[in-house]
Design an enzyme around this catalytic site. Structure first.
Site, PDB file in Angstrom:
ATOM      1  N   ASP A  36      -1.761  -5.801  -9.021  1.00 53.46           N
ATOM      2  CA  ASP A  36      -0.870  -4.635  -9.161  1.00 53.46           C
ATOM      3  C   ASP A  36      -1.023  -3.942 -10.510  1.00 53.46           C
ATOM      4  O   ASP A  36      -0.100  -3.312 -11.003  1.00 53.46           O
ATOM      5  CB  ASP A  36       0.594  -5.075  -8.939  1.00 53.46           C
ATOM      6  N   ARG A  56      -9.406  45.815  30.404  1.00 53.30           N
ATOM      7  CA  ARG A  56      -7.968  46.044  30.334  1.00 53.30           C
ATOM      8  C   ARG A  56      -7.644  47.093  31.388  1.00 53.30           C
ATOM      9  O   ARG A  56      -8.531  47.828  31.846  1.00 53.30           O
ATOM     10  CB  ARG A  56      -7.566  46.525  28.943  1.00 53.30           C
ATOM     11  N   LYS A  97     -10.888  26.461  13.713  1.00 52.19           N
ATOM     12  CA  LYS A  97     -11.020  25.039  14.018  1.00 52.19           C
ATOM     13  C   LYS A  97     -12.373  24.809  14.651  1.00 52.19           C
ATOM     14  O   LYS A  97     -12.718  25.490  15.621  1.00 52.19           O
ATOM     15  CB  LYS A  97      -9.901  24.596  14.969  1.00 52.19           C
ATOM     16  N   LYS A 103       2.588  -4.884  -1.394  1.00 50.37           N
ATOM     17  CA  LYS A 103       2.515  -4.039  -2.600  1.00 50.37           C
ATOM     18  C   LYS A 103       1.108  -3.587  -2.938  1.00 50.37           C
ATOM     19  O   LYS A 103       0.869  -2.406  -3.217  1.00 50.37           O
ATOM     20  CB  LYS A 103       3.118  -4.790  -3.794  1.00 50.37           C
ATOM     21  N   ALA A 142      -3.261 -11.256  -5.026  1.00 51.14           N
ATOM     22  CA  ALA A 142      -2.741 -10.222  -4.125  1.00 51.14           C
ATOM     23  C   ALA A 142      -1.904 -10.827  -3.002  1.00 51.14           C
ATOM     24  O   ALA A 142      -1.821 -10.297  -1.910  1.00 51.14           O
ATOM     25  CB  ALA A 142      -3.902  -9.426  -3.540  1.00 51.14           C
ATOM     26  N   TYR A 155      -7.202  33.331  15.851  1.00 49.41           N
ATOM     27  CA  TYR A 155      -7.499  31.910  16.026  1.00 49.41           C
ATOM     28  C   TYR A 155      -8.866  31.784  16.703  1.00 49.41           C
ATOM     29  O   TYR A 155      -9.057  32.272  17.811  1.00 49.41           O
ATOM     30  CB  TYR A 155      -6.434  31.212  16.890  1.00 49.41           C
ATOM     31  N   ALA A 199      -8.608  42.291  14.327  1.00 45.82           N
ATOM     32  CA  ALA A 199      -7.285  41.696  14.095  1.00 45.82           C
ATOM     33  C   ALA A 199      -6.706  41.164  15.393  1.00 45.82           C
ATOM     34  O   ALA A 199      -6.775  41.823  16.425  1.00 45.82           O
ATOM     35  CB  ALA A 199      -6.355  42.758  13.510  1.00 45.82           C
ATOM     36  N   GLU A 245       8.178 -15.674 -19.867  1.00 47.64           N
ATOM     37  CA  GLU A 245       8.538 -14.618 -18.918  1.00 47.64           C
ATOM     38  C   GLU A 245       9.848 -13.960 -19.336  1.00 47.64           C
ATOM     39  O   GLU A 245      10.722 -14.613 -19.909  1.00 47.64           O
ATOM     40  CB  GLU A 245       8.682 -15.210 -17.499  1.00 47.64           C
ATOM     41  N   ARG A 256      10.185  -5.728  -5.054  1.00 54.09           N
ATOM     42  CA  ARG A 256      10.843  -4.589  -5.700  1.00 54.09           C
ATOM     43  C   ARG A 256      10.355  -3.237  -5.165  1.00 54.09           C
ATOM     44  O   ARG A 256      10.964  -2.211  -5.413  1.00 54.09           O
ATOM     45  CB  ARG A 256      10.636  -4.667  -7.225  1.00 54.09           C
TER      46      ARG A 256
HETATM   47  C1  UD1 Z   1       3.160 -11.470 -14.243  1.00 54.88           C
HETATM   48  C2  UD1 Z   1       3.069 -12.428 -15.450  1.00 54.88           C
HETATM   49  C3  UD1 Z   1       3.683 -11.745 -16.672  1.00 54.88           C
HETATM   50  C4  UD1 Z   1       2.959 -10.446 -16.950  1.00 54.88           C
HETATM   51  C5  UD1 Z   1       2.964  -9.547 -15.702  1.00 54.88           C
HETATM   52  C6  UD1 Z   1       2.035  -8.373 -15.946  1.00 54.88           C
HETATM   53  C7  UD1 Z   1       3.232 -14.694 -14.562  1.00 54.88           C
HETATM   54  C8  UD1 Z   1       4.082 -15.884 -14.406  1.00 54.88           C
HETATM   55  N1  UD1 Z   1       3.768 -13.658 -15.173  1.00 54.88           N
HETATM   56  O1  UD1 Z   1       4.552 -11.259 -13.978  1.00 54.88           O
HETATM   57  O2  UD1 Z   1       3.583 -12.610 -17.801  1.00 54.88           O
HETATM   58  O3  UD1 Z   1       3.591  -9.783 -18.033  1.00 54.88           O
HETATM   59  O4  UD1 Z   1       2.469 -10.261 -14.552  1.00 54.88           O
HETATM   60  O5  UD1 Z   1       2.107  -7.425 -14.911  1.00 54.88           O
HETATM   61  O6  UD1 Z   1       2.090 -14.719 -14.142  1.00 54.88           O
HETATM   62  N2  UD1 Z   1       1.055 -13.280  -6.757  1.00 54.88           N
HETATM   63  C9  UD1 Z   1       0.377 -14.107  -5.899  1.00 54.88           C
HETATM   64  N3  UD1 Z   1       0.953 -15.259  -5.509  1.00 54.88           N
HETATM   65  C10 UD1 Z   1       2.189 -15.639  -5.914  1.00 54.88           C
HETATM   66  C11 UD1 Z   1       2.874 -14.791  -6.808  1.00 54.88           C
HETATM   67  C12 UD1 Z   1       2.284 -13.621  -7.231  1.00 54.88           C
HETATM   68  O7  UD1 Z   1      -0.733 -13.807  -5.488  1.00 54.88           O
HETATM   69  O8  UD1 Z   1       2.641 -16.716  -5.517  1.00 54.88           O
HETATM   70  C13 UD1 Z   1       0.410 -12.033  -7.190  1.00 54.88           C
HETATM   71  C14 UD1 Z   1       1.181 -10.783  -6.845  1.00 54.88           C
HETATM   72  O9  UD1 Z   1       0.787 -10.283  -5.588  1.00 54.88           O
HETATM   73  C15 UD1 Z   1       0.819  -9.830  -7.980  1.00 54.88           C
HETATM   74  C16 UD1 Z   1       0.507 -10.767  -9.144  1.00 54.88           C
HETATM   75  O10 UD1 Z   1       0.326 -12.050  -8.591  1.00 54.88           O
HETATM   76  O11 UD1 Z   1      -0.316  -9.070  -7.690  1.00 54.88           O
HETATM   77  C17 UD1 Z   1       1.624 -10.800 -10.174  1.00 54.88           C
HETATM   78  O12 UD1 Z   1       2.805 -11.232  -9.571  1.00 54.88           O
HETATM   79  P1  UD1 Z   1       4.223 -10.639 -10.001  1.00 54.88           P
HETATM   80  O13 UD1 Z   1       5.252 -11.320  -9.217  1.00 54.88           O
HETATM   81  O14 UD1 Z   1       4.170  -9.167  -9.934  1.00 54.88           O
HETATM   82  O15 UD1 Z   1       4.284 -11.120 -11.507  1.00 54.88           O
HETATM   83  P2  UD1 Z   1       5.138 -10.514 -12.687  1.00 54.88           P
HETATM   84  O16 UD1 Z   1       6.547 -10.941 -12.528  1.00 54.88           O
HETATM   85  O17 UD1 Z   1       4.884  -9.066 -12.774  1.00 54.88           O
HETATM   86 CA    CA Z   2       3.834  -7.530 -11.591  1.00 60.79          CA
END
Ligand code: UD1
Ligand code: CA
Length: 454
Positions: A103, A436, A347, A21, A8, A362, A376, A155, A14
């Site tokens: 995510d 009144r 309320k 996120k 996380a 009210y 009323a 990737e 994006r």
């Molecule tokens: C990653 C996978 C991909 C997979 C996809 C599925 C890798 C290299 N790729 O790609 O194969 O299909 O997930 O959803 O793992 N995060 C960190 N630290 C970092 C980078 C990322 O904690 O340095 C966390 C992000 O917060 C996120 C998760 O790792 O929750 C995935 O990172 P993200 O950049 O979304 O990876 P994808 O490009 O989606």
């Molecule tokens: Ca992702």
């Protein structure tokens, strides 16, 4: 034994958002909360959350969830680099490590149980969750041999055109035997399009690695942008509504209705179009809600009717009718068999049984007994600009149309208030109050006036 790690730390570029996120909300719960929920039945011995981008904010938001350890990845150099941060914390650990992207919020608990089970049964070094997507754009592609053992994960950005044709993708959910992963983690390299340390490279450096396909690919959809967040919400809603319909709830025009997962509905509840039920709401059997309602954190008893109304943090007991166009908020409590009509706002007001507030009123900070009739246009003047003051109304009391109750004020039992009164003093039981100015009649005044104007 299993330890869970949740990634996380990423920013989620994006999403184009200031909010990290994983804290974006999906149907009332953050993405990362949902991920944690999906592994609860595995009873992990430790739950480690890797945080980085806006670490403090993520930590504060997640603090209410018990049993989490936060591990900081101060620079975000990729998913592999994120897992490297666990090395000092898991020295000597001999169990499995379940890694989830923060995510991927739609995972079912059964899927996670199944992944761990397959991993442990087969004594794999790693087992990864995969799916065949109709549109695999953006995901890592998984290449397996005939026995379903993983050979390579590439990737999207590193794929050749031919590799992009593979629709089998990496869900970002992995189970590792820690002792195997620990050996290869320190040696990851960032030789790729994104110049990142990929966890997927570690996967293919241990052996054997099995891929487990999810049946319903919707479960593993990752959220990278707001479009995907909206799609996920739709999937979630579909699941929730299907579950309630199967449990005996009628939903008329489901596509126009939304229901949070935290809501509880009893059989024979009917939800009409354009109705939204949120938070910790409970609706009891036989109640008819909608069309056009928003009900949030409220308790609705049995056989209640609510139409075109907004109800928050309130409670309505059995058999009452609310709306159209009523607004109940701030701990309003309506007794049994009451009628709350159009353009009525309640309320922090408690009404006894069989009490009616039928039109244009009210009531704020008010306690009224049972069989009360609020005429009323009755309004409580409960706020003096600095403080709020209470109004008490006894049983069987009636206020005439256009009564103003200037709080603090108490009306006893069996009281009548004449229409158009402004009540500033308490009224004892069994009394009529008239407050009144007396009506004056000037007979022949109009014709006299006309004559004088000629
Ligand atoms: C990653 C996978 C991909 C997979 C996809 C599925 C890798 C290299 N790729 O790609 O194969 O299909 O997930 O959803 O793992 N995060 C960190 N630290 C970092 C980078 C990322 O904690 O340095 C966390 C992000 O917060 C996120 C998760 O790792 O929750 C995935 O990172 P993200 O950049 O979304 O990876 P994808 O490009 O989606
Ligand atoms: Ca992702």
């Amino acid at each position: 034994m299993v330890v869970v790690a949740i990634l996380a730390a990423g920013r989620g570029t994006r999403m184009k958002s200031n909010l990290p996120k994983v804290l974006h909300s999906l149907g009332g719960r953050s993405l990362v909360e949902r991920v944690i929920h999906s592994v609860e039945p595995l009873s992990p011995s430790r739950k480690m959350v890797i945080i980085g981008y806006q670490a403090e904010e993520v930590k504060t938001a997640m603090e209410p969830i018990s049993g989490l350890e936060f591990i900081e990845q101060t620079v975000q150099l990729g998913t592999g680099h994120a897992i490297q941060q666990l090395l000092p914390h898991l020295q000597g650990y001999e169990g499995d490590l379940l890694v989830l992207n923060g995510d991927v919020p739609l995972l079912r608990q059964e899927t996670m149980k199944n992944l761990l089970h397959t991993h442990q049964e087969n004594k794999n070094a790693a087992t990864i969750l995969t799916a065949c997507l109709p549109d695999p754009q953006g995901y890592g592609r998984v290449f397996c041999n005939a026995e379903n053992f993983v050979q390579q994960i590439v990737e999207h950005k590193d794929c050749t055109d031919a590799q992009k044709q593979n629709r089998r993708i990496n869900a970002g959910i992995y189970c590792f035997r820690w002792q195997n992963l620990e050996q290869v983690l320190p040696y990851l390299e960032a030789n790729n399009a994104q110049k990142e340390y990929y966890l997927t490279d570690a996967v293919t450096q241990v052996n054997p690695v099995m891929a487990v396909d999810v049946e319903d690919y919707q479960e593993i959809l990752g959220i990278n942008d707001r479009l995907q967040l909206a799609d996920a919400y739709e999937i979630l809603q579909q699941r929730v509504k299907e579950q309630w319909m199967m449990a005996g709830v009628s939903i008329i025009d489901p596509s126009s209705v939304t229901i949070d997962e935290t809501v509880e509905l009893q059989p024979d509840v009917v939800l009409e179009p354009q109705t939204h039920i949120r938070g910790n709401t409970v609706i009891c059997s036989g109640s008819h809600i909608g069309p056009g309602c928003l009900i949030e954190n409220s308790e609705i008893g049995a056989n209640v009717t609510v139409r075109y109304s907004v109800i928050t943090d309130s409670c309505i007991k059995a058999g009452s009718k609310v709306g159209p166009y009523a607004h109940l908020r701030g701990h309003a409590e309506v007794g049994e068999g009451c009628r709350i009509g159009n353009f009525v706002e309640l309320k922090k007001t408690k009404l006894g049984d069989k009490t009616n507030v039928a039109h244009l009123s009210y009531l704020g900070d008010t306690t009224a007994g049972s069989k009360v009739n609020i005429g009323a246009g009755t309004i409580t003047a409960n706020y003096d600009g600095v403080n709020k003051h209470p109004t008490q109304i006894g049983d069987r009391t009636s206020t005439g149309a256009n009564t103003i109750l200037v709080a603090p004020v108490t009306l006893g039992d069996d009281v009548y208030v004449a229409a158009g009164s402004t009540i500033t003093e308490n009224i004892p039981n069994d009394s009529l109050a008239v407050a009144r100015t007396r009506q004056i009649i000037k007979a022949g005044w109009v014709s006299k006036k006309k004559k004088s104007q000629q």
